[in-house]
Design a protein around this motif. Structure first.
Motif, PDB file in Angstrom:
ATOM      1  N   UNK A 232      89.230 -34.530  86.648  1.00 39.73           N
ATOM      2  CA  UNK A 232      89.922 -35.543  85.838  1.00 39.73           C
ATOM      3  C   UNK A 232      91.162 -36.103  86.523  1.00 39.73           C
ATOM      4  N   UNK A 233      92.066 -35.241  86.959  1.00 37.16           N
ATOM      5  CA  UNK A 233      93.363 -35.725  87.432  1.00 37.16           C
ATOM      6  C   UNK A 233      93.260 -36.539  88.729  1.00 37.16           C
ATOM      7  N   UNK A 234      92.583 -36.052  89.759  1.00 40.10           N
ATOM      8  CA  UNK A 234      92.445 -36.918  90.951  1.00 40.10           C
ATOM      9  C   UNK A 234      91.685 -38.206  90.643  1.00 40.10           C
ATOM     10  N   UNK A 235      90.838 -38.175  89.607  1.00 40.74           N
ATOM     11  CA  UNK A 235      90.103 -39.367  89.233  1.00 40.74           C
ATOM     12  C   UNK A 235      90.976 -40.469  88.668  1.00 40.74           C
ATOM     13  N   UNK A 236      92.237 -40.151  88.356  1.00 40.55           N
ATOM     14  CA  UNK A 236      93.168 -41.179  87.885  1.00 40.55           C
ATOM     15  C   UNK A 236      93.687 -42.032  89.031  1.00 40.55           C
ATOM     16  N   UNK A 237      93.419 -41.605  90.245  1.00 40.75           N
ATOM     17  CA  UNK A 237      93.812 -42.366  91.441  1.00 40.75           C
ATOM     18  C   UNK A 237      95.323 -42.541  91.532  1.00 40.75           C
ATOM     19  N   UNK A 238      96.045 -41.424  91.281  1.00 34.02           N
ATOM     20  CA  UNK A 238      97.500 -41.374  91.448  1.00 34.02           C
ATOM     21  C   UNK A 238      97.754 -40.419  92.618  1.00 34.02           C
ATOM     22  N   UNK A 239      98.073 -40.938  93.800  1.00 38.86           N
ATOM     23  CA  UNK A 239      98.118 -40.085  94.997  1.00 38.86           C
ATOM     24  C   UNK A 239      99.033 -38.872  94.859  1.00 38.86           C
ATOM     25  N   UNK A 240     100.233 -39.041  94.270  1.00 35.99           N
ATOM     26  CA  UNK A 240     101.143 -37.895  94.173  1.00 35.99           C
ATOM     27  C   UNK A 240     100.589 -36.814  93.249  1.00 35.99           C
ATOM     28  N   UNK A 241      99.828 -37.205  92.216  1.00 37.99           N
ATOM     29  CA  UNK A 241      99.210 -36.211  91.341  1.00 37.99           C
ATOM     30  C   UNK A 241      98.046 -35.526  92.054  1.00 37.99           C
ATOM     31  N   UNK A 242      97.266 -36.280  92.781  1.00 41.93           N
ATOM     32  CA  UNK A 242      96.155 -35.691  93.537  1.00 41.93           C
ATOM     33  C   UNK A 242      96.664 -34.668  94.544  1.00 41.93           C
ATOM     34  N   UNK A 243      97.816 -34.936  95.148  1.00 38.60           N
ATOM     35  CA  UNK A 243      98.384 -34.002  96.125  1.00 38.60           C
ATOM     36  C   UNK A 243      98.797 -32.701  95.454  1.00 38.60           C
ATOM     37  N   UNK A 244      99.371 -32.796  94.251  1.00 33.22           N
ATOM     38  CA  UNK A 244      99.771 -31.590  93.519  1.00 33.22           C
ATOM     39  C   UNK A 244      98.544 -30.766  93.153  1.00 33.22           C
ATOM     40  N   UNK A 245      97.486 -31.422  92.695  1.00 34.36           N
ATOM     41  CA  UNK A 245      96.257 -30.706  92.335  1.00 34.36           C
ATOM     42  C   UNK A 245      95.655 -30.032  93.566  1.00 34.36           C
ATOM     43  N   UNK A 246      95.644 -30.736  94.701  1.00 30.77           N
ATOM     44  CA  UNK A 246      95.082 -30.160  95.929  1.00 30.77           C
ATOM     45  C   UNK A 246      95.863 -28.926  96.347  1.00 30.77           C
ATOM     46  N   UNK A 247      97.209 -29.003  96.275  1.00 30.34           N
ATOM     47  CA  UNK A 247      98.022 -27.833  96.638  1.00 30.34           C
ATOM     48  C   UNK A 247      97.754 -26.675  95.688  1.00 30.34           C
ATOM     49  N   UNK A 248      97.700 -26.960  94.384  1.00 29.23           N
ATOM     50  CA  UNK A 248      97.509 -25.908  93.390  1.00 29.23           C
ATOM     51  C   UNK A 248      96.171 -25.212  93.558  1.00 29.23           C
TER      52      UNK A 248
END
Length: 365
Positions: free
Chosen positions: A136-152
């Motif tokens: 869901x979250x990376x699918x919002x296409x918000x790069x800074x959020x996608x980076x946080x999800x990838x790190x987590x």
């Protein structure tokens, strides 16, 4: 009556036959919690349930309950009427409450809780499965959020790491992220949480809790439905009217969507991402047993009827009439309860109910 700013001006007055006042009414409490014990009328002067319990615990709740609950009054019953989001919060287990630093909690008791919806009741309760979050979250296409999800995703406890990363962001980064996420969901309704988050944003603009809500499960309980929220379950009730039962505690740790104090380190200590709500549809029949998911309480309801029906449960019970009046009787004594009136039943009392109201019964588990 608890008058918090998230409450309704007219829901509880309407339910209890009163004119609305000039303050919102959020919660109506029935019990003996030290913060707001229920008043008890008496011929020689009104008192409250906490005073009566302290004077003679075994006479009020029985020796078994005194032993099982370590001398603490066991139950707290409430009526909730939110019109906007409660805080994102979590409640401790008994062990977590005892292990916390002094001053963390207002009492040393756990707070498992359950509610039955009176009107359609909306809530965020429990975290999504992490695989769903990753979609869901990376699918919002918000790069800074996608980076946080990838790190987590690379951490030992990804869901807790994600919460920590979001809740501890630098203020400037946080504000930018919230704006970007709200922009990304501004015209999307492919997930039911999106519309709810947009609504919450009107009351809490810029709050990082808006992003945290997207990591949680959004639900609507139909009237009569039951939802149990265990210790460690992240939740944020939204709107509607519900009857709520819980262990006798007011322990709350908040992490967002509030003007009250937040405690992010403690929330990260007690949250359990896989602690999920338990949902059940309204049982069939006049006497409705919602079941018990904890040793602390058991919730029942008795629907309207002209025939006297035994009130279910054993041990000490708090009963509450809603939606109309109920008459409870024991031996040659009867007591009429208008909508919003409650009564306490000592263990061993055989009590019946009749009337046009619905009687909610909170018993020990």
């Amino acid at each position: 009556m608890q008058r918090y700013d998230w409450g309704s001006y007219d829901a509880l007055p309407r339910l209890t036959g009163r004119a609305p006042g000039d303050q919102p009414e959020a919660e109506l409490w029935f019990g003996a919690h030290e913060a707001a014990p229920s008043g008890v009328p008496a011929p020689d002067g009104d008192t409250d349930l906490a005073v009566l319990y302290e004077a003679n615990p075994e006479a009020l709740v029985g020796a078994d309950a005194v032993r099982l609950f370590n001398g603490r009054f066991p139950l707290l019953l409430k009526v909730l009427a939110p019109t906007k989001s409660l805080s994102i919060q979590c409640h401790p287990s008994r062990e977590q409450a005892l292990d916390a630093p002094p001053g963390t909690y207002v009492d040393n008791w756990p707070k498992p809780e359950a509610f039955v919806a009176i009107t359609p009741f909306e809530a965020f309760a429990g975290m999504r499965d992490y695989d769903e979050i990753v979609t869901l979250l990376p699918g919002l296409d918000v790069p800074e959020l996608s980076a946080i999800v990838e790190w987590s995703s690379g951490q030992d406890e990804p869901a807790v790491a994600l919460l920590e990363a979001l809740l501890t962001l630098d203020l400037q980064v946080r504000n930018s992220l919230v704006r970007s996420v709200l922009g990304a969901i501004s015209d999307r309704d492919d997930d039911p949480a999106f519309a709810a988050v947009r609504r919450v944003a009107q009351d809490f603009p810029g709050d990082i809790g808006l992003v945290v809500l997207l990591t949680m499960t959004y639900l609507t309980a139909a009237p009569g439905d039951y939802v149990f929220v265990p210790a460690g379950c992240l939740h944020a009730y939204q709107k509607g009217i519900a009857v709520e039962v819980m262990a006798n505690s007011d322990n709350v740790i908040r992490a967002g969507l509030t003007s009250k104090a937040i405690n992010i380190p403690e929330l990260l200590r007690i949250v359990r991402p896989r602690s999920e709500p338990v949902r059940r549809r309204e049982p069939v029949g006049r006497v409705r047993d919602y079941g018990s998911d904890t040793d602390y309480f058991h919730l029942y309801a008795v629907g309207s009827g002209s025939e006297p029906t035994p009130i279910p449960g054993a041990g000490p019970r708090i009963v509450l009439s809603l939606l109309d009046s109920s008459t409870i009787s024991s031996g040659g004594t009867s007591l009429e309860l208008a909508s919003g009136d409650g009564a306490f039943l000592a263990p061993g009392e055989e009590v019946t109910v009749e009337g046009t109201g619905t009687l909610f019964v909170a018993a020990t588990g």
